[in-house]
Design a protein around this motif. Structure first.
Motif, mmCIF file in Angstrom:
data_model
loop_
_atom_site.group_PDB
_atom_site.id
_atom_site.type_symbol
_atom_site.label_atom_id
_atom_site.label_comp_id
_atom_site.label_asym_id
_atom_site.label_seq_id
_atom_site.Cartn_x
_atom_site.Cartn_y
_atom_site.Cartn_z
ATOM 1 N N ASN B 88 0.852 -1.187 0.000
ATOM 2 C CA ASN B 88 0.000 0.000 0.000
ATOM 3 C C ASN B 88 0.892 1.243 0.000
ATOM 4 O O ASN B 88 2.066 1.181 0.388
ATOM 5 C CB ASN B 88 -0.935 0.008 1.209
ATOM 6 C CG ASN B 88 -0.250 0.442 2.490
ATOM 7 O OD1 ASN B 88 -0.193 1.633 2.793
ATOM 8 N ND2 ASN B 88 0.315 -0.508 3.254
ATOM 9 N N GLY B 90 -0.475 4.197 1.299
ATOM 10 C CA GLY B 90 -1.201 5.115 2.171
ATOM 11 C C GLY B 90 -2.510 5.578 1.580
ATOM 12 O O GLY B 90 -3.387 6.047 2.306
ATOM 13 N N LYS B 91 -2.662 5.447 0.270
ATOM 14 C CA LYS B 91 -3.911 5.851 -0.394
ATOM 15 C C LYS B 91 -4.597 4.668 -1.066
ATOM 16 O O LYS B 91 -5.811 4.558 -1.061
ATOM 17 C CB LYS B 91 -3.622 6.933 -1.443
ATOM 18 C CG LYS B 91 -3.209 8.256 -0.828
ATOM 19 C CD LYS B 91 -2.982 9.294 -1.898
ATOM 20 C CE LYS B 91 -2.616 10.638 -1.245
ATOM 21 N NZ LYS B 91 -2.265 11.650 -2.265
ATOM 22 N N MET B 236 -7.859 2.886 -0.294
ATOM 23 C CA MET B 236 -7.957 2.340 1.063
ATOM 24 C C MET B 236 -9.280 2.736 1.719
ATOM 25 O O MET B 236 -9.863 1.985 2.475
ATOM 26 C CB MET B 236 -6.753 2.776 1.901
ATOM 27 C CG MET B 236 -5.492 2.027 1.461
ATOM 28 S SD MET B 236 -3.961 2.589 2.217
ATOM 29 C CE MET B 236 -4.225 2.278 3.939
ATOM 30 N N ILE B 237 -9.739 3.923 1.425
ATOM 31 C CA ILE B 237 -11.033 4.378 1.922
ATOM 32 C C ILE B 237 -11.906 4.760 0.729
ATOM 33 O O ILE B 237 -11.438 5.437 -0.187
ATOM 34 C CB ILE B 237 -10.864 5.604 2.859
ATOM 35 C CG1 ILE B 237 -10.037 5.218 4.086
ATOM 36 C CG2 ILE B 237 -12.223 6.171 3.270
ATOM 37 C CD1 ILE B 237 -10.704 4.250 5.041
ATOM 38 N N LYS B 245 -12.759 -1.241 5.008
ATOM 39 C CA LYS B 245 -11.964 -0.033 5.215
ATOM 40 C C LYS B 245 -10.532 -0.420 5.566
ATOM 41 O O LYS B 245 -10.310 -1.350 6.334
ATOM 42 C CB LYS B 245 -12.532 0.815 6.364
ATOM 43 C CG LYS B 245 -13.852 1.506 6.048
ATOM 44 C CD LYS B 245 -15.032 0.712 6.513
ATOM 45 C CE LYS B 245 -16.357 1.394 6.145
ATOM 46 N NZ LYS B 245 -17.455 0.393 6.100
ATOM 47 N N LYS B 247 -6.811 1.426 6.862
ATOM 48 C CA LYS B 247 -6.085 2.637 7.241
ATOM 49 C C LYS B 247 -4.754 2.229 7.860
ATOM 50 O O LYS B 247 -4.589 1.093 8.306
ATOM 51 C CB LYS B 247 -6.909 3.486 8.207
ATOM 52 C CG LYS B 247 -7.387 2.761 9.446
ATOM 53 C CD LYS B 247 -8.322 3.664 10.242
ATOM 54 C CE LYS B 247 -8.823 2.909 11.479
ATOM 55 N NZ LYS B 247 -9.806 3.668 12.236
ATOM 56 N N LYS B 248 -3.876 3.174 7.908
ATOM 57 C CA LYS B 248 -2.539 2.898 8.430
ATOM 58 C C LYS B 248 -2.634 2.306 9.838
ATOM 59 O O LYS B 248 -3.321 2.865 10.707
ATOM 60 C CB LYS B 248 -1.723 4.193 8.468
ATOM 61 C CG LYS B 248 -0.276 3.967 8.849
ATOM 62 C CD LYS B 248 0.491 5.280 8.828
ATOM 63 C CE LYS B 248 1.931 5.036 9.245
ATOM 64 N NZ LYS B 248 2.736 6.249 9.230
ATOM 65 N N SER B 250 -4.131 -0.406 10.691
ATOM 66 C CA SER B 250 -5.319 -1.234 10.954
ATOM 67 C C SER B 250 -4.991 -2.720 10.832
ATOM 68 O O SER B 250 -4.152 -3.136 10.039
ATOM 69 C CB SER B 250 -6.464 -0.862 10.008
ATOM 70 O OG SER B 250 -6.158 -1.210 8.674
#
Lengths: 160, 281
Positions: B88, B90-91, B236-237, B245, B247-248, B250
């Protein structure tokens, strides 16, 4: 040499201590759920004998073995040790039950096992891969499977 | 010097004996989605995947819900493991799934076999503890799962001519029957079209698979030398409340399913895993 004399007992002590913790970890505590009232204390209508003591050629054992091998052994294994060819993918939340483990079927009565066969594990609190077999077998067939499961694992149902 | 060698030898023997104690792991595997800079790779052959950790997930035949794999001619599903990697930035998050399959089944006009396919499954909501996980087999009531299913027959541009949820070009206007999956789909609202060979789905139990109106997952797969390699990627979202979902930091469950068309696997007849977990770096 002095160093050696000091260090060796230290290492042995550390290992002994960590073994103690490991042994503590190995103590399993299987908590069995309470079966519904319909299943609580049910006795096997086919025989009152301890399944473990039934002969290999008992007709109910032979019938139970045939059904077990066709449907149960894939996960629970030919020996009942929970290591069947389909067990590898089913790791969470629980692996297929090892019937030889004294904390599993030996810790419950036959009514409990009938409940687990009927309802399987899809619902609370199990959420396991155990299918529900309620509609797949006759009542007689289910009791035959139960006799064979105990016989095959070499364990007795929990005494009343 | 001799004493030092003696000491090292003694320590090695003691630690060696101790280290031989077998351990049992029934917690499942943790797949780490490694953080990278730049775009996530969308090609299964991209060298960027070399940076990702490899995880071999064991699979078993689906024997829970009917039709079980017992009734297949071979009595079981074919694929025994799938290798998964994740990256990933981050996006966006991407997954690479690889598995052995000696036959490429990507054309549906061969009636002797079905399509090859693979799916990822996540809870729609990240559970705060294990007891809140949906059932790994397609979720359960009010605890839905989000399923990303890649279908081999939609590769090579065929995704553009087959309506969303259908198996053949030009099927249906208001609804479509996917004969190969044995399901009746409501087609999404007009204007919603496939974006690729992946379908974005939800379920709340076996037999409740539903296409989302918003198709947010992209994919690309290829077969070569007896192996499928399929990439899934998504933001990611998303804006869709029915999407998983990420997120960093998670950590959440994920599970897998693979279909081998040459083994007549379709719908519930497939190889599956129970829950493992995905940790996003």
């Amino acid at each position: 040499m002095k160093k050696l004399i000091l260090i060796i007992p230290l290492i042995i002590s550390l290992i002994a201590l960590s073994d103690l913790f490991a042994a503590e970890k190995k103590v399993k505590k299987v908590i069995h759920s309470t079966p519904p009232i319909d299943y609580a204390g049910l006795e096997n209508p086919l025989t009152q004998a301890d399944p473990k003591t039934l002969p290999d050629n008992d007709p109910n054992i032979l019938a139970g073995k045939r059904l077990y091998m066709a449907t149960c052994a894939a996960c629970h294994g030919i020996r009942g040790d929970g290591k069947g060819p389909e067990a590898d993918g089913f790791v969470t939340p629980v692996k297929p039950v090892n019937f030889i483990d004294p904390e599993t079927i030996a810790a419950v009565d036959q009514g409990y096992v009938l409940w687990r066969i009927d309802e399987g594990g899809q619902d609370e609190p199990f959420y396991s891969a155990m299918p529900f077999w309620k509609d797949d077998f006759t009542e007689t067939e289910k009791w035959q499977i139960i006799l064979y499961v105990y016989k095959n694992a070499g364990v007795s149902p929990k005494a009343k | 010097m001799f004493k030092r060698i003696l000491l090292i030898g003694l320590i090695s023997i003691l630690v060696g004996i101790h280290g031989n104690v077998p351990t049992v792991n029934s917690q499942g595997l943790t797949v780490v989605s490694n953080l990278i800079k730049g775009d996530v790779p969308t090609d299964p052959r991209s060298p960027a995947w070399d940076k990702a950790e490899s995880n071999i997930i064991p699979l078993s035949s689906q024997i829970i819900a009917k039709p079980r794999t017992f009734v297949l001619p071979k009595g079981k599903s074919s694929v025994r493991e799938v290798n998964v990697k994740s990256l990933n930035n981050g996006k966006e998050i991407a997954f690479l799934l690889e598995w052995d399959d000696m036959t490429e089944n990507s054309v549906l006009d061969d009636t002797a076999v079905y399509r090859d396919a693979v799916a990822l499954e996540f809870p729609v909501e990240i559970p705060s503890r294990e007891a809140e996980n949906p059932y790994f087999g397609m979720g359960h009531e009010e605890v839905p799962v989000n399923i990303w299913q890649w279908k081999a027959d939609l590769e090579g541009g065929r995704d553009r001519v087959v309506p969303l949820g259908a198996s053949y070009p030009g099927e249906g206007l208001k609804y479509s029957v996917d004969w190969y999956q044995g399901r009746l789909y409501d087609l999404p609202a007009k204007g919603k079209e496939r974006k690729g060979p992946v379908e974005d789905l939800n379920a709340e139990r076996f037999g409740t698979l539903t296409l989302q109106d918003s198709q947010d997952v992209m994919g690309k797969g290829g077969w070569s030398g007896g192996k499928w390699k399929v990439v899934f990627w998504r933001s990611m979202i998303t804006r869709d409340k029915d999407d998983a979902k990420f997120k960093k930091g998670s950590i959440q469950p994920l599970a897998f399913a693979v279909w081998d068309g040459s083994n007549l696997e379709k719908d519930g007849q497939k190889s599956i895993s129970t829950w493992h977990e995905i940790k996003v770096e």
